[in-house]
Design a protein around this motif. Structure first.
Motif, PDB file in Angstrom:
ATOM      1  N   SER A 172      19.559  61.551  58.580  1.00 40.26           N
ATOM      2  CA  SER A 172      19.106  60.504  59.498  1.00 40.26           C
ATOM      3  C   SER A 172      20.111  60.383  60.654  1.00 40.26           C
ATOM      4  N   ILE A 173      19.705  59.584  61.681  1.00 40.63           N
ATOM      5  CA  ILE A 173      20.560  59.356  62.852  1.00 40.63           C
ATOM      6  C   ILE A 173      21.393  58.116  62.606  1.00 40.63           C
ATOM      7  N   ALA A 174      22.662  58.229  62.885  1.00 40.83           N
ATOM      8  CA  ALA A 174      23.556  57.092  62.676  1.00 40.83           C
ATOM      9  C   ALA A 174      23.207  55.965  63.645  1.00 40.83           C
ATOM     10  N   GLU A 175      23.553  54.731  63.218  1.00 39.80           N
ATOM     11  CA  GLU A 175      23.216  53.556  64.015  1.00 39.80           C
ATOM     12  C   GLU A 175      23.913  53.532  65.364  1.00 39.80           C
ATOM     13  N   ASP A 176      25.098  54.178  65.472  1.00 39.95           N
ATOM     14  CA  ASP A 176      25.832  54.119  66.735  1.00 39.95           C
ATOM     15  C   ASP A 176      25.305  55.106  67.773  1.00 39.95           C
ATOM     16  N   HIS A 177      24.327  55.886  67.436  1.00 37.89           N
ATOM     17  CA  HIS A 177      23.739  56.806  68.409  1.00 37.89           C
ATOM     18  C   HIS A 177      22.789  56.049  69.338  1.00 37.89           C
ATOM     19  N   ALA A 178      22.709  56.517  70.569  1.00 34.49           N
ATOM     20  CA  ALA A 178      21.837  55.863  71.561  1.00 34.49           C
ATOM     21  C   ALA A 178      20.382  56.226  71.367  1.00 34.49           C
ATOM     22  N   VAL A 179      20.114  57.399  70.757  1.00 34.60           N
ATOM     23  CA  VAL A 179      18.744  57.832  70.540  1.00 34.60           C
ATOM     24  C   VAL A 179      18.268  57.294  69.192  1.00 34.60           C
ATOM     25  N   ASP A 180      16.978  56.860  69.121  1.00 27.97           N
ATOM     26  CA  ASP A 180      16.449  56.257  67.903  1.00 27.97           C
ATOM     27  C   ASP A 180      15.744  57.274  67.013  1.00 27.97           C
ATOM     28  N   ALA A 181      15.092  58.255  67.615  1.00 27.53           N
ATOM     29  CA  ALA A 181      14.358  59.238  66.812  1.00 27.53           C
ATOM     30  C   ALA A 181      14.174  60.512  67.619  1.00 27.53           C
ATOM     31  N   ALA A 219       8.996  71.933  71.726  1.00 25.23           N
ATOM     32  CA  ALA A 219       8.909  70.669  72.467  1.00 25.23           C
ATOM     33  C   ALA A 219       9.708  69.639  71.699  1.00 25.23           C
ATOM     34  N   VAL A 220      10.749  69.118  72.346  1.00 32.30           N
ATOM     35  CA  VAL A 220      11.624  68.135  71.714  1.00 32.30           C
ATOM     36  C   VAL A 220      11.255  66.755  72.244  1.00 32.30           C
ATOM     37  N   PHE A 221      10.865  65.854  71.333  1.00 24.22           N
ATOM     38  CA  PHE A 221      10.547  64.469  71.678  1.00 24.22           C
ATOM     39  C   PHE A 221      11.692  63.604  71.164  1.00 24.22           C
ATOM     40  N   TYR A 222      12.331  62.856  72.080  1.00 24.84           N
ATOM     41  CA  TYR A 222      13.318  61.912  71.559  1.00 24.84           C
ATOM     42  C   TYR A 222      13.088  60.555  72.209  1.00 24.84           C
ATOM     43  N   TYR A 223      13.287  59.526  71.347  1.00 22.52           N
ATOM     44  CA  TYR A 223      12.962  58.159  71.708  1.00 22.52           C
ATOM     45  C   TYR A 223      14.241  57.325  71.756  1.00 22.52           C
ATOM     46  N   PHE A 224      14.236  56.375  72.708  1.00 24.29           N
ATOM     47  CA  PHE A 224      15.332  55.374  72.704  1.00 24.29           C
ATOM     48  C   PHE A 224      14.782  54.095  73.345  1.00 24.29           C
TER      49      PHE A 224
END
Length: 598
Positions: A91-100, A166-171
């Motif tokens: 999973s992505i750590a909480e301190d990262h700016a990207v959510d998914a 195709a890379v989808f990233y959300y923030f």
């Protein structure tokens, strides 16, 4: 002496003063009101543009920082992805700016999207990327921005070996959440360079947005960082501020309804009109008071003038204030007092001496020096009385701007005519202190003559006023012989002479209400003029043959054609007239005056 304290209303002058005051105050007030409203409107619009531009610039910079942080965070996570597109971390750590982050493989056959792997922060549900088709992704560009509720979706194509991914990233973007929040004074949009609306304010109906704003955005050639006023298809004016988001060619746009923004202008306009009406009313009151004061004093002068016309020279107008009307009142009083004094002196002398000696003594003071040479004009005159006292009179005077020449001929000759010319000379001395125009001067002299003669005696008169600067001669004729102008030609004939006979009025003393007209002519250096009375052509020789107009003009042209200087020219005319007369008795007074413009 009778004193005038009554007041006659001069309504016409009063109305003029009131109309002038009201017109000036109304026009100036209206202009000030319009300028104030226009200035307020422009300042308000400028303030809105400046405020919104500052706001969305700050939000743009904030979004750039959020996007940069999300991009760096996504890259740091993508480096952990295996060649097959699988993430090594759970999973992505909480301190990262990207959510998914979601990774899709783009099918080479049908361009469909096939999910390879996904990773997100704990508690963040995966978003369905199927809403964005691979066809749209490839057709538009390598990078696509989409705003889904509070989430920002960035889609980028990535080449992974032989596969296109195709890379989808959300923030989540605080800047966009602030930009699209409900409690604000502007309407928010995110658009691309083609004018396509990526996201619009939730307070607006989608159909309304597509019908009104979408065409307007598509018509704008370059959004960039700009402020401008646009009109949507529903005829509403909007104040638009746009700024680049910092990601590809996407832009933040704020729209402010101009009518709502300028709502305070109506209140300001109403208050300004009320204040203007109050000031205008005060000006009217002041104007009524001022015009009443001014016209009442003029009414007193008018009443006094009527008494003077009726022959009452003992009238005195009480001066009030320290202005031009007061000065005019003082001049009027001085004139009437001087006329009374002169008439009293004349009566006393008549009682003390015989009529002849009295007339002789008075008449000696009427005539100026026979020759004078001013800087602009040379004057040389001649007077010969047909008896001990004559009815002819001529006079000249000079001030800083003008030279005046008077010549007059009273009815008949003798003591009575001499007394009339004496009164005329006294009146002229007072009139000249009043600095009036020639026409008014002649009218004043006529009133004085009427008062003295009671319309029983009359006189002709010619007044010429020469402007030393412009060389323009203004003149008024009261049935006198027309003066003659000699132009500096080599040889002249009668047809070359110019007679000043354009305007001829009634004789002085004929009617107290006679009106006179003035005329003017342009003189030049070298021009000569002759002023004369009708006694000159009436000169007779020993055979009792009159000189006549033809003989007189012949003498004048002959003298002129000898090319003599001014003094010799005048002396030659004197000699020719004396030779024709041969000491014969005159049947009328002879007076003439030559002038030359230098």
């Amino acid at each position: 002496m009778a004193q005038i304290n009554g007041m006659d209303n001069l309504f016409s002058l009063r109305r003029k003063i009131l109309i002038l005051l009201m017109s000036i105050s109304f026009v100036s007030g209206l202009a000030f009101l319009m300028v104030s409203i226009t200035t307020f409107k422009n300042d308000k619009i400028a303030y809105i543009f400046e405020t919104n531009n500052s706001l969305i610039n700050n939000l743009s910079n904030q979004f750039k920082n959020e996007f940069k942080a999300a991009t760096l965070s996504a890259k740091s996570i993508l480096v952990t992805m295996t060649p097959e597109g699988v993430f090594s971390m759970g999973s992505i750590a909480e301190d990262h700016a990207v959510d998914a982050i979601e990774v899709y493989k783009i099918s080479a056959m049908d361009k469909s999207l096939n999910r390879v792997s996904t990773i997100s922060k704990p508690g963040v549900s995966h978003l369905d990327a199927e809403t964005i088709s691979a066809r749209n992704l490839i057709a538009q560009k390598n990078k696509v921005l989409s705003i889904l509720s509070d989430d920002v979706l960035i889609v980028e194509k990535l080449q992974q070996g032989t596969d296109t991914m195709a890379v989808f990233y959300y923030f989540k973007s605080d800047a966009l959440r602030t930009f699209f929040e409900k409690d604000k004074s502007y309407v928010s949009f995110v658009v691309d360079s083609t004018g396509r609306i990526v996201k619009s304010d939730s307070s607006l109906d989608v159909r309304y947005v597509n019908q009104n704003f979408l065409p307007s955005f598509q018509e704008i050639k370059s959004l960039g960082s700009s402020t401008l006023k646009i009109k949507t298809k529903d005829k509403k004016n909007w104040l638009m501020t746009s700024v680049a988001m910092g990601y590809e060619d996407y832009y933040l746009i704020s729209m402010v309804d101009e009518d709502q923004a300028l709502g305070a202008l109506k209140s300001l306009t109403t208050k300004s009109i009320l204040i203007f009406a109050i000031i205008f009313f005060i000006i009217i009151i002041i104007g009524v008071f001022t015009s009443t004061v001014l016209t009442s004093r003029l009414s007193m002068l008018t009443a006094a003038t009527r008494k003077v016309i009726a022959g009452d020279f003992n009238v005195v107008v009480a001066p009030k204030g320290k202005d031009e009307i007061t000065e005019l009142t003082s001049s009027f009083n001085k004139m009437t007092q001087e006329i009374v004094r002169l008439m009293g002196e004349t009566a006393n002398k008549a009682r003390m001496e015989s009529e002849l000696k009295t007339a002789q003594a008075v008449q000696e003071t009427l005539f100026p020096e026979p020759e004078v040479k001013y800087k602009e004009m040379h004057i040389k005159g001649q007077y010969i009385s047909a008896s001990e006292c004559g009815g002819d009179w001529w006079y000249y005077s000079e001030d800083e701007q003008k030279i005046s020449i008077w010549i007059a001929d009273a009815t008949g000759h003798g003591a009575s005519a001499a007394l009339l010319t004496s009164a005329a000379r006294s009146a002229v001395s007072l009139i000249e202190t009043m600095k009036v125009q020639p026409v008014e001067a002649m009218s004043l002299l006529n009133k004085a003559i009427c008062s003295v003669s009671k319309e029983n005696m009359m006189m002709t008169c010619f007044l010429a006023v020469f402007d030393k600067k412009t060389k323009i001669l203004q003149y008024v004729n009261a049935s006198h012989e027309a003066p003659i102008i000699f132009k500096p030609l080599e040889q002249i004939k009668k047809k070359d002479l110019i007679f000043l006979n354009e305007v001829v009025g009634s004789r002085l003393g004929q009617h107290v209400d006679s009106e006179y007209l003035g005329a003017e002519t342009q003189l030049e250096s070298g021009d000569r003029m002759l002023f004369y009375t009708d006694g000159v052509p009436d000169i007779q020789n020993p055979q009792q043959e009159s000189l006549g107009e033809r003989g007189f003009i012949k003498i004048l042209t002959t003298a002129h054609n000898q090319k003599l200087n001014f003094v010799d020219f005048a002396e030659d005319v004197n000699t020719s007239l004396a030779q024709f007369r041969e000491k014969s008795e005159l049947i009328d007074d002879v007076t003439y005056c030559f002038t030359e413009i230098t």
